[in-house]
Write an enzyme that holds these catalytic residues in place. Structure first.
Site, PDB file in Angstrom:
ATOM      1  N   GLY A   3      38.000 -28.484   8.500  1.00  0.00           N
ATOM      2  CA  GLY A   3      39.334 -28.162   8.029  1.00  0.00           C
ATOM      3  C   GLY A   3      39.458 -26.688   7.705  1.00  0.00           C
ATOM      4  O   GLY A   3      38.718 -25.846   8.236  1.00  0.00           O
ATOM      5  N   SER A   4      40.369 -26.353   6.822  1.00  0.00           N
ATOM      6  CA  SER A   4      40.675 -24.963   6.516  1.00  0.00           C
ATOM      7  C   SER A   4      39.624 -24.346   5.595  1.00  0.00           C
ATOM      8  O   SER A   4      38.867 -25.055   4.920  1.00  0.00           O
ATOM      9  CB  SER A   4      42.046 -24.869   5.853  1.00  0.00           C
ATOM     10  OG  SER A   4      42.004 -25.428   4.545  1.00  0.00           O
ATOM     11  N   GLY A  37      37.737 -26.073   2.409  1.00  0.00           N
ATOM     12  CA  GLY A  37      36.276 -26.074   2.378  1.00  0.00           C
ATOM     13  C   GLY A  37      35.737 -25.476   1.097  1.00  0.00           C
ATOM     14  O   GLY A  37      34.767 -25.977   0.511  1.00  0.00           O
ATOM     15  N   GLU A  58      32.811 -27.113   8.848  1.00  0.00           N
ATOM     16  CA  GLU A  58      33.366 -26.422  10.006  1.00  0.00           C
ATOM     17  C   GLU A  58      34.777 -26.007   9.647  1.00  0.00           C
ATOM     18  O   GLU A  58      35.658 -26.847   9.485  1.00  0.00           O
ATOM     19  CB  GLU A  58      33.383 -27.306  11.261  1.00  0.00           C
ATOM     20  CG  GLU A  58      33.881 -26.526  12.469  1.00  0.00           C
ATOM     21  CD  GLU A  58      34.105 -27.374  13.701  1.00  0.00           C
ATOM     22  OE1 GLU A  58      34.985 -27.012  14.506  1.00  0.00           O
ATOM     23  OE2 GLU A  58      33.414 -28.400  13.847  1.00  0.00           O
ATOM     24  N   CYS A  95      40.126 -25.220  16.726  1.00  0.00           N
ATOM     25  CA  CYS A  95      39.293 -24.347  15.892  1.00  0.00           C
ATOM     26  C   CYS A  95      38.583 -23.299  16.738  1.00  0.00           C
ATOM     27  O   CYS A  95      38.388 -22.164  16.302  1.00  0.00           O
ATOM     28  CB  CYS A  95      38.245 -25.169  15.141  1.00  0.00           C
ATOM     29  SG  CYS A  95      38.936 -26.431  14.060  1.00  0.00           S
TER      30      CYS A  95
END
Length: 470
Positions: A216-217, A221, A238, A272
């Protein structure tokens, strides 16, 4: 983890980006449901870890076969949940199957005991043991491909898994659990929960959870790291990306254009590891731009459930508006646009349908060249040589992938040694080989999934040091 008896009554709604209709609605789990799932996972994992590895592998392989049978249905659901054009939706299921199958093939060697040189009078080896219960928090943009990276290796390693999927793609979690159960996975080993953010954080703090895999963002994170600080558990992250491509003067221009355009605009740029900025040598800059514009004009923006559509909507109107704001700001600062949005009738401000856009005369200080865009926009900057390109490519808080297009592999290898990225591509981009380690540097995250190395993050080493009598 303290539990109350109050039950959450809020509901999850998946609003389809196709027509803003409610496609899926589910009740969100509360404390009682979370406790039941945790207890079940903890008990099931104790038996699952003792299940022979060849049986675990066989279950994963049967699940892959079932996914193949259900691919059309899964692809159609994917189209309606997150807007992937139906002509491409099945490709994600193919990718899921490929990664799952590859991890099953790597598991025997990756999870084998590490044998040490013989030492008289002693038996010594290192065993890889499962962590326990793994929490996988998956995003909507590649809901099967991101989830499989953690779910399948965790199961193969002997862990139980709880999958919390995005509210945009709740059926992906349900279908994955259903299929693995149909394949013979014991009840409780793999479960899902539909949760709000607050309860997701509380779940991550539960004592049973010994591993968290999050995609995610950067902000989310960082919040997760703060949430589990002091628990000393494995956390794989990630996060964001602003992946660059460099097209050298000696590159095959047509091949580079095709690859960069696909890497930048596939999935409406919501990737991503998509290409978000490109640096092109001044000698071929004009030709690169000309061919790119011609290729982009062939895109068909429209409803993703129509087979002729090659570019679908962004996930929400607000997401499209954020991307448009980056473009507007770049134009105000001197950037040049190369596509007339009137050529794409579905493009309307205030909606999730957004035409592709190509920008030149960009500068590295612009947000469109340094902040994650996550939309169908590419900024292209002219460079004079390899050194300038390398400086620009590394001048970013992100480092997931980087791509070089050239006929000179020696130069690419040398540049690759200096690039600050988890993966370096030559003459391709936006691809994940499951036999290679998937990882990022800087704000793109930490930890590793896939490859044999990925299993190290889902197991803990236990050393055996036996001295023989006599």
């Amino acid at each position: 983890m303290p539990m109350k008896t109050t039950k959450i009554m809020h509901h999850l709604q998946c609003i389809s980006p196709i027509d803003n209709s409610v496609y899926v609605e589910r009740a969100l789990a509360g404390e009682v449901e979370i406790r039941v799932v945790l207890d079940r996972a903890s008990k099931a994992q104790k038996a699952w870890r003792r299940t022979p590895l060849n049986e675990r592998i066989a279950i994963v392989e049967r699940a892959v076969e079932i996914f193949a049978v259900k691919k059309e249905r899964l692809g159609r659901e994917l189209c309606w949940m997150m807007g992937r054009p139906i002509r491409y939706a099945g490709g994600e299921i193919n990718g899921f199957m490929d990664r799952a199958q590859t991890m099953a093939q790597l598991a025997t060697e990756a999870l084998a005991d590490i044998q040490l040189p013989e030492k008289p009078g002693f038996t010594r080896f290192i065993r890889r043991e499962p962590l326990g219960v793994s929490l996988v928090i998956a995003p909507w943009n590649y809901p099967y491909l991101t989830a499989v990276n953690a779910v399948v290796p965790a199961l193969l390693s002997g862990n139980a898994v709880i999958l919390k999927h995005s509210a945009q793609t709740p059926l992906c979690a349900e279908r994955m659990v259903e299929i693995f159960r149909e394949a013979g996975l014991p009840y409780g080993v793999f479960q899902f929960l539909h949760l709000n953010h607050a309860y997701t954080q509380r779940l991550a703090c539960a004592g049973e959870i010994q591993h968290v895999a999050f995609t995610g963002s950067v902000g989310a994170g960082a919040n997760l790291e703060r949430t589990v600080a002091g628990r000393f558990i494995q956390v794989g992250l990630e996060l964001g990306g602003k992946d660059p491509a460099y097209v050298r003067a000696d590159a095959d221009i047509s091949q580079a254009v095709a690859a960069v355009v696909d890497g930048a605009y596939f999935n409406s740029g919501q990737s991503c590891c998509g290409i978000e900025r490109a640096y092109v040598h001044e000698d071929i800059f004009s030709e690169f731009i000309s061919q790119t514009v011609d290729l982009l004009r062939d895109y068909r923006l429209g409803r993703p459930d129509q087979v002729e559509t090659t570019l679908g909507p962004l996930v929400r109107a607000e997401a499209a508006d954020r991307v448009r704001a980056q473009v507007d700001e770049a134009i105000a600062e001197g950037a040049k646009v190369h596509l007339d949005v009137s050529e794409f009738p579905m493009d309307k401000r205030g909606t999730q349908y957004m035409a592709p856009q190509l920008l030149t005369r960009v500068r590295h200080h612009m947000r469109v060249m340094r902040e994650e865009t996550f939309g169908p926009v590419l900024g292209v900057q002219k460079v004079h040589d390899d050194g300038e390109a390398l400086e620009f490519m590394n001048n970013s808080p992100f480092g997931l992938t980087a791509a070089i297009f050239t006929r000179d592999e020696d130069v690419a290898m040398e540049m690759g040694g200096y690039l600050e990225a988890g993966t370096v591509f030559l003459n391709r981009c936006d691809y994940l080989d499951p036999e290679l380690a998937w990882t990022g540097v800087k704000q793109s995250g930490r930890g590793c999934t896939l490859s044999k190395i990925g299993f190290e993050n889902l197991t803990r080493p236990k050393s055996f040091h036996f001295k023989h009598d006599g």
